[in-house]
Design a protein around this motif. Structure first.
Motif, short mmCIF file in Angstrom:
data_model
loop_
_atom_site.label_atom_id
_atom_site.label_comp_id
_atom_site.label_asym_id
_atom_site.label_seq_id
_atom_site.Cartn_x
_atom_site.Cartn_y
_atom_site.Cartn_z
N ARG A 13 62.47 31.30 -33.94
CA ARG A 13 61.95 30.22 -33.09
C ARG A 13 61.00 30.75 -32.02
O ARG A 13 59.98 30.14 -31.71
N HIS A 14 61.35 31.91 -31.43
CA HIS A 14 60.62 32.42 -30.27
C HIS A 14 60.38 33.93 -30.37
O HIS A 14 60.97 34.72 -29.62
N PRO A 15 59.52 34.37 -31.28
CA PRO A 15 59.27 35.81 -31.38
C PRO A 15 58.66 36.39 -30.10
O PRO A 15 58.82 37.58 -29.82
N GLU A 16 57.99 35.54 -29.30
CA GLU A 16 57.36 36.02 -28.07
C GLU A 16 58.40 36.46 -27.03
O GLU A 16 58.04 37.11 -26.03
N ARG A 17 59.66 36.12 -27.24
CA ARG A 17 60.71 36.50 -26.29
C ARG A 17 61.30 37.89 -26.57
O ARG A 17 62.18 38.34 -25.84
N PHE A 63 64.50 44.41 -26.02
CA PHE A 63 64.51 43.56 -24.83
C PHE A 63 64.37 42.11 -25.26
O PHE A 63 63.70 41.79 -26.24
N TYR A 64 64.99 41.24 -24.46
CA TYR A 64 64.86 39.79 -24.66
C TYR A 64 64.38 39.20 -23.34
O TYR A 64 64.92 39.49 -22.27
N ILE A 65 63.33 38.37 -23.39
CA ILE A 65 62.79 37.77 -22.17
C ILE A 65 63.45 36.41 -21.97
O ILE A 65 63.28 35.48 -22.77
N ASN A 66 64.21 36.31 -20.88
CA ASN A 66 64.96 35.10 -20.56
C ASN A 66 64.48 34.55 -19.22
O ASN A 66 64.65 35.20 -18.18
#
Length: 543
Positions: free
Chosen positions: A327-331, A290-293
């Motif tokens: 850049r954004h592992p939290e996403r 999953f990717y959080i956008n």
């Protein structure tokens, strides 16, 4: 407590065969919990693979910070000290962060994790730490935002937070307002019957809710209240600090994505070839990530080298996806098939405690472990219980019912009992009368038809109207019988509402607070005194 082992079917043929240890399923899993030597073999392999996991000390530091916030018991801190030792192993298991801890099975799973860790430590002579994996990265709000309470109505009443997120974000990232939390606490207070410990448990819940911003954090405080004293370590899979540590694993999942997809597809084919149904979707082209956008959790698919969601909101080449990860592992977050790989990459998992549905879909992941140079752990079925309260037991005894009778179907037994209360045998009288009506009326219709053909149809309609009046009278007699025995029939209904609510096992419906309001926390602690069920039968607990 009086404990009686029972049979409760798993609902999944694959899970049932795994629990029984039949030969045709063992090759789908590898290790098996019934084979004593498998724990030793697994422990040895974990020692050999220590360098392939995320740094143990970094994981412990992260877990310490989280547990100090939500589960700061001295015994938990001691568990984390033990986990930092190089020879420490883990018994893991988890669940979504449900409202008021969700279903009873969550409590039973946590208890199994702790009991299994204690047993494994004795068996292996080395530290084994219990860890509960809170699936806070899941986004199914409607599934977690519910708790059922038993009231005087025939069916359980659902309690929900009166809030609906406008995006499918991870539950651990959805903030709750004090107003919504207050509303749901007042609703629970209204529905719970007055009982000895009601005020105490409501205060517990108020503390858990009002001291936290998210449902997952409140869930953690509730679990900690029950199990912190037993050293149960909590882990939220959506913890941003943890996500930083997981970055190398996500990188490997992306770099090896085609190989992972092929492994899942091959496992799914083997499972179906063995005659079992799949318990999780293995989508063609699925990236299993999953990717959080913009606050929305999107499942990624790949086509022609491009990773994106079904609605086209995001698009990445593999290289762009890897750069975004840096850049954004939290996403980034796992799906149901990559979560087991992440768990094994973070923790030295000796065994993982699962429900029957989970056991079934974990079979899809075995080859995927190998792609990441890991091994599937031992799968341990969680303990399963039904709580029988004293009044329900009294009713069962009065009607001569066993737990198995109830599982086979309560309504036919209730109808049979009610019919037996008819001392005048009115049901038989109406059956006989109806048969006689048709017998006597047949020659009348036939002869009338000889006089004039149109009288046949008229006669049949006339006969059916008389039969309808007989049916009406029979229903009125039945209603009178019901009114005469309505107290006993309410007892029948209470048996069903308590033990098989909504036609489902009790452990899949009610919250633990349904019972602790009456029996206090000692109910959970008494259950913790029970031995780990090595046969993995369902057990009824007569309170």
């Amino acid at each position: 407590m009086n404990i009686i082992p029972e049979t409760l079917r798993a609902g999944s043929a694959l899970a049932e065969d795994y629990v029984e240890g039949t030969g045709r399923v063992l090759e789908l899993y590898g290790y098996h919990f019934r084979q004593a030597e498998d724990y030793k073999t697994r422990a040895k392999r974990l020692d050999e693979m220590e360098a392939q996991r995320i740094d143990r000390q970094a994981v412990v530091r992260c877990l310490r910070i989280y547990n100090e916030q939500h589960n700061g018991h001295a015994q938990v801190m001691e568990s984390l000290n033990r986990l930092s030792q190089p020879d420490a192993l883990v018994i893991a298991g988890g669940q979504q962060s449900g409202l008021f801890t969700g279903q009873l099975l969550v409590i039973y799973k946590a208890a199994t994790i702790i009991k299994a860790a204690q047993e494994a430590e004795q068996r292996l002579g080395r530290p084994v730490v219990p860890v509960f994996w809170i699936a806070g990265e899941d986004h199914d709000w409607d599934e977690v935002n519910q708790a059922y309470i038993m009231t005087s109505t025939p069916d359980p009443v659902k309690v929900r937070l009166r809030y609906q997120p406008d995006r499918r974000n991870s539950v651990s990232y959805i903030p709750l307002s004090p107003v919504h939390k207050e509303e749901v606490l007042l609703e629970l207070e209204r529905l719970l019957p007055d009982a000895e410990f009601k005020a105490e448990i409501l205060q517990q819940l108020r503390t858990a809710f009002m001291d936290t911003e998210h449902l997952s954090d409140a869930f953690a405080k509730m679990l900690g209240h029950f199990f912190g004293r037993y050293g149960l370590v909590l882990l939220d899979s959506a913890d941003p600090a943890l996500r930083e540590l997981e970055l190398p694993v996500f990188r490997r999942i992306i770099e090896s994505n085609d190989e992972l997809e092929a492994a899942y597809q091959a496992a799914a084919q083997r499972i179906e070839a063995a005659g079992y149904q799949l318990q999780a979707e293995v989508a063609e082209g699925g990236a299993n990530l999953f990717y959080i956008n913009k606050g929305e959790r999107l499942l990624l698919y790949k086509q022609n080298g491009i990773y994106g969601d079904r609605r086209g909101q995001v698009r990445f080449t593999k290289q762009e996806l890897l750069e975004e990860l840096e850049r954004h592992p939290e996403r980034f977050s796992n799906n149901v098939l990559t979560r087991p790989l992440m768990q094994d990459s973070l923790l030295p998992v000796l065994a993982t405690v699962l429900g029957n549905g989970e056991i079934s879909y974990w079979a899809i992941t075995r080859q995927a472990f190998e792609v990441l140079e890991l091994e599937m752990p031992v799968l341990l079925p969680r303990m399963s219980f039904t709580l029988v309260e004293p009044n329900v037991r009294k009713y069962m005894e009065a009607f001569g019912l066993t737990f198995q009778n109830i599982l086979e179907g309560l309504e036919p037994l209730k109808d049979k009992w009610l019919s037996a209360q008819d001392s005048f045998h009115m049901e038989e009288e109406f059956v006989a009368f109806r048969q006689e009506l048709f017998r006597l009326y047949a020659p009348v219709i036939e002869r009338a038809g000889q006089i004039e053909k149109g009288l046949v149809r008229l006669g049949e309609k006339n006969r059916d109207r008389i039969a309808e009046q007989v049916d009406f009278m029979e229903k009125r007699v039945r209603d009178a019988l019901v009114r005469k025995h309505e107290t006993a029939l309410r007892q029948w209904d209470q048996i069903g509402t308590s033990l098989l609510p909504l036609g489902r096992p009790q452990e899949r419906v009610y919250s633990i607070y349904q019972y602790t309001s009456r029996y206090g926390d000692r109910l959970v602690h008494d259950m913790m005194s029970l031995p780990l069920d090595r046969e993995h039968l369902h057990r009824t607990i007569y309170l």
